[in-house]
Design a protein around this motif. Structure first.
Motif, mmCIF file in Angstrom:
data_model
loop_
_atom_site.group_PDB
_atom_site.id
_atom_site.type_symbol
_atom_site.label_atom_id
_atom_site.label_comp_id
_atom_site.label_asym_id
_atom_site.label_seq_id
_atom_site.Cartn_x
_atom_site.Cartn_y
_atom_site.Cartn_z
ATOM 1 N N LEU A 705 -1.048 14.431 -13.171
ATOM 2 C CA LEU A 705 -1.916 13.470 -12.492
ATOM 3 C C LEU A 705 -1.144 12.238 -12.028
ATOM 4 N N ILE A 706 -0.105 11.832 -12.777
ATOM 5 C CA ILE A 706 0.711 10.694 -12.321
ATOM 6 C C ILE A 706 1.411 11.051 -11.009
ATOM 7 N N SER A 707 1.894 12.301 -10.921
ATOM 8 C CA SER A 707 2.512 12.728 -9.661
ATOM 9 C C SER A 707 1.490 12.759 -8.528
ATOM 10 N N CYS A 708 0.266 13.175 -8.857
ATOM 11 C CA CYS A 708 -0.796 13.135 -7.840
ATOM 12 C C CYS A 708 -1.005 11.707 -7.339
ATOM 13 N N ALA A 709 -0.976 10.754 -8.263
ATOM 14 C CA ALA A 709 -1.154 9.350 -7.871
ATOM 15 C C ALA A 709 0.009 8.885 -7.008
ATOM 16 N N ASP A 719 -6.165 3.369 -3.203
ATOM 17 C CA ASP A 719 -7.406 3.351 -3.972
ATOM 18 C C ASP A 719 -7.596 4.652 -4.734
ATOM 19 N N ARG A 720 -7.242 5.789 -4.107
ATOM 20 C CA ARG A 720 -7.342 7.069 -4.807
ATOM 21 C C ARG A 720 -6.345 7.127 -5.963
ATOM 22 N N ALA A 721 -5.136 6.575 -5.733
ATOM 23 C CA ALA A 721 -4.150 6.536 -6.805
ATOM 24 C C ALA A 721 -4.668 5.700 -7.974
ATOM 25 N N GLN A 722 -5.266 4.545 -7.657
ATOM 26 C CA GLN A 722 -5.794 3.673 -8.703
ATOM 27 C C GLN A 722 -6.877 4.385 -9.504
ATOM 28 N N GLU A 723 -7.701 5.145 -8.829
ATOM 29 C CA GLU A 723 -8.776 5.881 -9.506
ATOM 30 C C GLU A 723 -8.201 6.888 -10.516
ATOM 31 N N ILE A 724 -7.151 7.593 -10.089
ATOM 32 C CA ILE A 724 -6.518 8.566 -10.988
ATOM 33 C C ILE A 724 -5.894 7.857 -12.189
ATOM 34 N N LEU A 725 -5.164 6.770 -11.913
ATOM 35 C CA LEU A 725 -4.403 6.099 -12.964
ATOM 36 C C LEU A 725 -5.289 5.375 -13.959
ATOM 37 N N GLU A 750 2.295 -0.570 -7.996
ATOM 38 C CA GLU A 750 2.576 -0.353 -6.576
ATOM 39 C C GLU A 750 1.274 -0.161 -5.803
ATOM 40 N N ALA A 751 0.310 0.561 -6.398
ATOM 41 C CA ALA A 751 -0.976 0.765 -5.712
ATOM 42 C C ALA A 751 -1.701 -0.560 -5.511
ATOM 43 N N LEU A 752 -1.676 -1.429 -6.538
ATOM 44 C CA LEU A 752 -2.333 -2.735 -6.400
ATOM 45 C C LEU A 752 -1.653 -3.576 -5.333
ATOM 46 N N ASP A 753 -0.319 -3.517 -5.290
ATOM 47 C CA ASP A 753 0.395 -4.318 -4.299
ATOM 48 C C ASP A 753 0.066 -3.851 -2.888
ATOM 49 N N LEU A 754 -0.078 -2.514 -2.726
ATOM 50 C CA LEU A 754 -0.454 -1.986 -1.409
ATOM 51 C C LEU A 754 -1.833 -2.479 -0.989
#
Length: 906
Positions: A705-709, A719-725, A750-754
């Motif tokens: 799942l981390i790789s998916c993120a 946002d999808r990455a944040q949901e997974i993480l 990194e997702a938050l920074d984006l």
């Protein structure tokens, strides 16, 4: 009158093998006075020396000695005659002196000879062939006097079967001697091939010649006898059969005539009595002979070069040359078969009683004593299997007559374990069912071994628990394992180590790392008590893997070191390959890769690669390829990483039903390789949604799942990455999945920074930095996206003092840290230390304090490794960390800084 044929140098066969590497050693040198060519009969001593002299330009005085020459006056007459025959002038004055020497020391004669050689001034070589026939002390003392005072233009060469009692130690210190010993005289495989083709005129294939060379161990007399026998017109052989085989009968006759016939009765008796020993030591020989002098005999035989080969540097273990031993066995079995049988049984009993079980079993198999073999396997087979020797045990069991297997539940159980370790799982169910039926009947019939039958039932349950894991039936596996654990104290069979290993696997499969650690510690402890090295290694390796993922890298290294030291101490056998654990070597490769020490990582990975090439359990195959691919990915070798990881994914999916324990998620790492290559769409494709539900191990599911993120971040979907993480974060913290926790925090940042949430991103990244610093994770930062690395480099926390921070700054800057051993440390020579000299930015660990104390005592890195029972590479790692924490670059600076901080007394 002297026999002039004794002065003739043997002619050299033009077809003889030129041994230039040895001829060069025999040539005169500045300080050298003596060539000592010592080897048993038939090793080509005379041929070598004759070949050398035939190609030399100097003068040669050659004397072939016989048993009649062991008398002073005769010896010196012939030695002077050899020089005279070779053309040395002025020797007329020596002969009268020899007649008038009353004490038979020939001092006057030798002095005159030395003076004449000095006056001549030419390059001379004196060769004394078969010097082992000279035993008279008066001759030996006089010859030592001659060699002591020879002019530098004269070189003496002694060809002998034994090392002569001359002052050799003194001469070796002065560098006067060139030793040509049996190991040098033995033919190499290339020389063997040339010998059969050019000298003996036989057209053998390279493989046939090499096989004879290995069997004879380069003993040229044995090869020649074999060749002569084969050249006498044997019957045509089938195409697949070897055209030439070692003729042991002729070699035995040669040994009897050339060697045994010249030995004393006591020496011959010792040789025959100990012929059954595959390896010899003093206590073994004493036990079978009923004496106390065997060590002295072994040392005597070694000095006499009687085909005795040392196996260590302490003169404790030896073996006879195989063909020599075969000749001895043939002799004693012919002379006294009853005594031969008695000596054989005593030898095997000693081997079994002293832990040399495999050697003992091999002797039993050679004699086809099947009832004894069945008894020994029933007693020792379990430990052999768990020591990594399941294939030999399986082969020995299959050699037993069927009735001995059918009537023995213990042998049937051993066969099941051997098949299990050989990964032949498909054959186990019917065998286990048959064995269960036999045990049920024994219990119902109140068989005398009914209690043993109950113990074997526990073993069956344990194997069935492992089989359940291959079917992903974790519930059944756990129930069976815990039932065994409940019943185990009521059985006489040592199973606790294997059972606790199964419990550890269960907890690991559930992602409960702390519980798994406790179970595996018990498995190691009981494995040591039960003497099961394979279980100890496997349990220790899995424990280290868990400790690494939990973030305790130093503890993981300590676990590997301690377990390896115990196994090597109790189960080191130079005749057998080193016992290797897939889990342990994989854990070490991952640890050193993570610590940015790729050379050490590759060194621990290397022994595992042959298992991939030869074939191994599919779960192990996937683990090895995963670690191999991860190292290639870390070093930027993406094409190799693609190939290796694609193989791991393919095997993992194809052989899923045969995998005992679930390996890491190779597809998740493969996706990261595609991201690194700039192909996020391909990364997404290799993350098969079906895989998400196939992982029973939470660690592997997290990894996937981390790789998916990461892929979602790369595709611009933070946002999808944040949901997974966010769904992974709390579970990773709760279950101490600290390595994954650092990755989750980094990708989350990194997702938050984006999303423009920079302050929250920095908070996440700071948390990742703190957790990684505490655990010692390093390389994972450089494996993240370039954008994420840029964010980390900008963190104020990265600029704080400390060895870990400095290593990470260096790594993210694209530089490798320097080697620690007396080289500038990570801080560089003369680097500025911390502002407060009384405090350290990071306290020294207990291991680092121990290293510091040993450095203070003046020990080298090698000595420190020996005293701490760790690998030298581990010591280097401790020193590097030590230098970084102290802010120094060399040992002297480290000691000065430690005294300044009060860590050492001044």
């Amino acid at each position: 009158m002297l026999l002039t044929t004794k002065f003739l140098r043997p002619s050299t066969d033009r077809r003889a093998i030129r041994r230039d590497r040895l001829n060069m050693l025999l040539e005169p040198a500045d300080a050298k006075r003596l060539n000592l060519v010592v080897a048993p009969a038939g090793f080509g001593k005379t041929t070598l020396v004759a070949q050398w002299r035939a190609r030399s330009t100097g003068s040669t005085a050659w004397l072939s000695l016989d048993e009649h020459d062991d008398e002073p006056r005769r010896f010196w007459q012939y030695l002077i005659g050899a020089f005279e025959h070779a053309g040395l002038p002025g020797l007329e004055a020596c002969k009268p002196l020899l007649v008038h020497d009353q004490d038979e020391t020939a001092t006057g004669t030798i002095t005159a000879l030395i003076n004449q050689l000095a006056a001549d001034g030419g390059q001379w070589a004196l060769v004394l062939d078969d010097f082992h026939l000279i035993r008279d002390d008066r001759i030996l003392r006089a010859l030592a006097y001659l060699i002591d005072y020879l002019p530098p233009s004269v070189t003496v060469t002694l060809a002998s079967r034994t090392e002569p009692p001359l002052p050799l130690a003194r001469w070796r210190v002065r560098r006067w001697i060139e030793d040509i010993h049996p190991a040098l005289l033995a033919f190499s495989e290339g020389e063997c091939r040339q010998f059969f083709q050019d000298t003996m005129g036989l057209d053998l294939s390279d493989s046939e010649a090499d096989a004879i060379c290995r069997r004879t161990e380069g003993w040229v007399a044995a090869m020649q006898l074999t060749a002569l026998t084969g050249a006498r017109g044997q019957e045509p052989q089938p195409t697949s059969a070897p055209r030439l085989q070692v003729d042991e009968r002729h070699i035995s006759d040669y040994v009897l005539s050339e060697v045994l016939s010249q030995q004393s009765a006591a020496a011959t008796e010792f040789l025959l009595d100990t012929a059954h020993c595959p390896r010899l030591c003093g206590s073994l020989c004493d036990a079978i002979r009923g004496s106390q002098d065997s060590q002295q005999w072994l040392e005597h035989l070694l000095s006499q070069n009687l085909f005795l080969i040392p196996l260590d540097t302490q003169s404790q273990w030896f073996r006879y040359h195989d063909l020599f031993r075969d000749a001895l066995l043939h002799r004693i079995r012919h002379l006294d078969p009853d005594r031969a049988r008695s000596l054989w049984r005593k030898t095997v009993d000693w081997l079994l009683d002293h832990g040399h079980v495999q050697d003992g079993i091999l002797q039993i198999v050679k004699e086809a004593d099947w009832p004894w073999l069945a008894s020994v396997l029933a007693e020792h087979g379990n430990n052999l299997i768990h020591g990594g020797y399941h294939l030999p045990v399986l082969e020995w069991i299959e050699s037993l007559p069927p009735e001995l297997i059918h009537d023995s539940p213990q042998i049937q159980m051993l066969r099941c374990w051997a098949l299990f370790f050989a990964n032949r799982l498909d054959t186990l169910d019917p065998l286990l069912t048959t064995l269960e039926d036999l045990l049920d009947r024994r219990v119902a019939d109140s068989h005398p071994d009914a209690e043993g039958a109950l113990g074997l039932q526990s073993e069956i349950s344990l194997i069935r628990s492992y089989l359940a894991r291959t079917r992903s039936d974790d519930r059944s596996a756990s129930v069976l394992t815990r039932q065994v654990l409940k019943d185990i104290d009521h059985t006489q069979i040592p199973l606790k180590s294997v059972t606790y290993y199964g419990v550890g696997l269960d907890y690991f499969g559930e992602g409960l790392l702390l519980d798994a650690e406790d179970a595996l510690l018990s498995a190691i402890r009981y494995g040591q008590l039960e003497r099961k090295p394979s279980t100890v290694l496997s349990s220790g390796g899995l424990l280290a893997w868990i400790q690494y993922n939990r973030g305790d890298i130093e503890q993981a290294l300590s676990t590997c070191t301690d377990v390896r030291a115990w196994v090597d101490q109790h189960y080191a056998d130079p005749s057998q390959p080193r016992l290797i654990s897939c889990w342990q070597n994989s854990a070490l490769a991952e640890i050193y890769r993570e610590r940015n020490q790729p050379d050490l990582a590759a060194a621990h990975l290397a022994p595992l690669l042959e298992h991939v090439d030869r074939g191994t359990e599919p779960g192990q195959h996937v683990i090895i390829q995963y670690v191999r691919g991860h190292l290639a990915f870390s070093e930027g070798r993406l094409q190799e990483a693609f190939e290796v990881l694609e193989d791991a994914v393919r095997i993992g999916r194809k052989r899923r039903d045969h995998i005992v324990f679930e390996p890491p998620a190779s597809s998740a790492l493969l996706a990261r390789c595609y991201l690194a290559a700039g192909h996020p769409d391909q990364a997404l494709e290799c993350l098969d949604p079906a895989d998400a539900g196939s992982f029973s191990n939470p660690l592997n599911r997290e990894q996937y799942l981390i790789s998916c993120a990461r892929v979602q971040v790369a595709l611009g979907q933070p946002d999808r990455a944040q949901e997974i993480l966010s769904s992974l974060l709390s579970a990773a913290e709760r279950n101490a999945h600290n390595r994954h926790l650092v990755e989750i925090l980094l990708v989350y940042g990194e997702a938050l920074d984006l999303q423009g949430r920079h302050e929250e991103a920095v908070e996440m990244l700071d948390r990742a930095m703190a957790k990684a610093s505490e655990a010692g994770f390093l390389r994972l930062f450089s494996e993240e996206s370039p954008r994420l690395q840029t964010l980390v480099r900008a963190l104020p926390a990265l600029q704080a003092p400390g060895a870990w921070n400095q290593d990470l700054r260096t790594l993210l800057g694209g530089c490798r840290p320097a080697e620690p051993d007396d080289q500038p440390g990570p801080a560089g020579p003369g680097a500025q230390t911390t502002a407060n000299p009384a405090l350290l930015p990071e306290p020294l660990s207990q291991r680092e304090m121990e290293v510091l104390a040993l450095i203070h005592d003046g020990h080298s890195n090698k000595d420190i490794a020996s005293r701490m029972a760790v690998a030298p590479a581990t010591v280097k790692a401790h020193i590097r960390n030590l230098y970084g924490k102290l802010g120094v670059g060399r040992r002297t600076e480290a000691l000065a800084r430690a005294r300044e901080l009060g860590l050492l007394s001044r």
